[in-house]
Scaffold this active site. Structure first.
Site, short mmCIF file in Angstrom:
data_model
loop_
_atom_site.label_atom_id
_atom_site.label_comp_id
_atom_site.label_asym_id
_atom_site.label_seq_id
_atom_site.Cartn_x
_atom_site.Cartn_y
_atom_site.Cartn_z
N HIS A 154 41.36 41.76 31.15
CA HIS A 154 40.79 41.55 32.49
C HIS A 154 40.10 42.85 32.91
O HIS A 154 40.72 43.72 33.54
CB HIS A 154 41.91 41.16 33.46
CG HIS A 154 41.45 40.84 34.85
ND1 HIS A 154 42.20 40.11 35.75
CD2 HIS A 154 40.31 41.14 35.51
CE1 HIS A 154 41.56 39.98 36.88
NE2 HIS A 154 40.39 40.62 36.77
N GLU A 196 44.83 35.80 43.57
CA GLU A 196 44.71 37.25 43.84
C GLU A 196 44.98 37.43 45.33
O GLU A 196 45.97 38.03 45.73
CB GLU A 196 43.31 37.74 43.44
CG GLU A 196 43.07 39.23 43.74
CD GLU A 196 41.65 39.69 43.39
OE1 GLU A 196 40.76 38.85 43.16
OE2 GLU A 196 41.44 40.93 43.38
#
Ligand code: ADE
Ligand code: ZN
Length: 338
Positions: A23, A206
Site C-alpha cells: 500500500h 480508513e
C-alpha cells in the site's frame, strides 16, 4: 512528547526483515525536493516559495486536507521521464528498507485530467519497475487506482484507456475521498476489471464506516482491504476478515498524520493481529507522512510495545497477502524462518 525507544536488537530486526509493501501511492512518494526539481524542469509554477514552505503546509487535519496538497504536488508530473524518476527514487528507497516486493498504486486520472498521456504514466512507471528489478532484484508491480470522488463513468473510461497496456499492471484499486463515495458506486467498473483478470483491492474503513468494508468485499469482491482499521467496530466483520484471511494493508503513520489515530500508542494494529487478521504495515504516502516502511515499523513498535514475534508475523502476512507468484512467496517466507 519524548519518542518511546526500542531495544537495539528489535530496531535492527525491523530494519533487516525482508518485507512486501502493498500500500504505497507512487504520487505520495514525491519528496518536496523532487517536486521543486520537476517544477523547474517542466516550467510549472508552484504556490510555495521553497521546499521548507511546502513542508510547512504538511499539517493535515483529515484525509481531505491531505488530498488537496497531494494532488497539487502531482501537478509537476508531465513526461514519461518524470514518472520514471519518481518511481526509481521510491524503489531505491524501498530496497534500502529490505522491501523485496512492492505493489505500487498509481492514480491515472490525476494526470490524464491535466492532458498527460496514459502512455507517459504507465510507460514511465513500468520501465522503472523493470529497471529496479534488473538493478536491485526487487519484484515490483503496478495497481491502477480509480479516484472515488469522480464518477464511475470516468473510472470506466480510464480503465478502457489503460487496457492497451493491460500487461503492465496487475490490479485495480479505489482511493481518494472516502466518506460519501461508497464502494457500491463502482460496482460496474470493478466487474469489468475482474473480467480482465485484474486483482482487485479497495480503500475502505480508513475514515469510512464498516459498511464500506462489507461493500468492498461483497460488491467489488476486493481481495484485500486498504486501511480497514474501522473494522474493529463490527464484530461480525472482524470474524469474516479473520476466517477468510482477507488482508488489511494498514498504514500507521498515515493514520497518525490524518488523525484517524492521533496518538500512535492508541493504534489498533496490535488488536487486529490479536484477533487473527492478516494485517500488514505499509507507508501509504511516505513523502507526506514522515516516513517510509521501516519508519512505520519502528515508530509503531516503539509506540505500541509490539515485540519480535509480531514483527515476523507482519512480514509473513505481507508475503501471504501479496499477489506475487506462489513460488516467489514461498521463497520469501522461507527467508523468515528462524
Ligand atoms: N490517496 C493517497 N493516499 C490516500 C489515502 N490515505 N486514502 C485515500 N486515498 C489516498
Ligand atoms: Zn492509501
Amino acid at each position: 512528547m519524548a519518542q518511546p525507544s526500542l531495544p537495539d536488537s528489535l530496531t535492527r530486526l525491523l530494519a533487516a526483515l525482508p518485507k512486501a509493501e502493498l500500500h504505497v501511492h507512487i504520487e505520495g512518494t514525491l519528496e518536496p525536493e523532487m517536486i521543486f526539481a520537476l517544477a523547474a524542469r517542466n516550467g510549472v509554477s508552484l504556490p510555495y516559495d521553497s521546499v521548507e514552505a511546502l513542508r510547512r503546509a504538511y499539517a493535515f487535519t483529515d484525509l481531505q486536507s491531505f488530498l488537496d496538497i497531494y494532488y497539487a504536488g502531482a501537478s509537476v508530473l508531465l513526461h514519461e521521464q518524470d514518472f520514471y524518476d519518481m518511481a526509481m527514487a521510491y524503489l531505491e528507497r524501498a530496497v534500502a528498507d529490505h522491501v523485496v516486493r512492492a505493489e505500487i498504486f498509481f492514480d491515472p486520472q490525476t494526470h490524464t485530467a491535466r492532458g498527460v498521456a496514459m502512455q507517459a504514466v504507465i510507460g514511465g512507471l513500468h520501465r522503472a519497475c523493470q529497471d529496479a528489478r534488473q538493478r536491485w532484484g526487487i519484484s515490483a508491480e503496478l495497481i491502477l487506482c480509480f479516484l472515488r470522488h469522480l464518477s464511475e463513468d470516468d473510472a470506466l473510461a480510464t480503465l478502457e484507456a489503460a487496457l492497451p497496456w493491460r500487461d503492465r499492471f496487475i490490479g485495480a484499486g479505489l482511493d481518494s475521498s472516502e466518506v460519501g463515495h461508497p464502494p457500491a458506486k463502482f460496482a460496474r467498473v470493478f466487474e469489468r476489471a475482474r473480467a480482465e483478470g485484474l486483482h482487485v483491492v479497495a480503500h475502505a474503513g480508513e475514515e469510512g464506516p464498516p459498511e464500506y468494508i462489507w461493500q468492498a468485499l461483497d460488491i467489488l469482491k476486493a481481495e484485500r482491504i486498504d486501511h480497514g482499521v474501522q473494522a474493529v467496530h463490527d464484530p461480525a466483520l472482524m470474524r469474516r476478515l479473520a476466517e477468510e484471511r482477507i488482508p488489511l494493508t494498514v498504514c500507521p503513520l498515515s493514520n497518525q498524520k490524518l488523525r484517524v489515530f492521533p496518538d500512535l500508542r492508541q493504534h489498533n494494529l496490535p488488536a487486529l493481529l490479536e484477533a487473527g487478521l492478516c494485517a500488514t504495515i505499509n507507508s501509504d504516502d511516505p513523502a507526506y507522512f514522515g516516513g517510509y516502511i521501516n519508519d512505520n515499523f519502528a515508530q509503531t513498535f516503539a509506540a505500541t510495545g509490539m515485540v519480535a514475534e509480531q514483527a515476523y508475523q507482519l512480514a509473513a502476512n505481507s508475503f501471504e497477502a501479496s499477489f506475487a507468484p506462489e513460488s516467489e512467496k514461498s521463497r520469501w517466507l522461507e527467508q523468515l524462518k528462524r
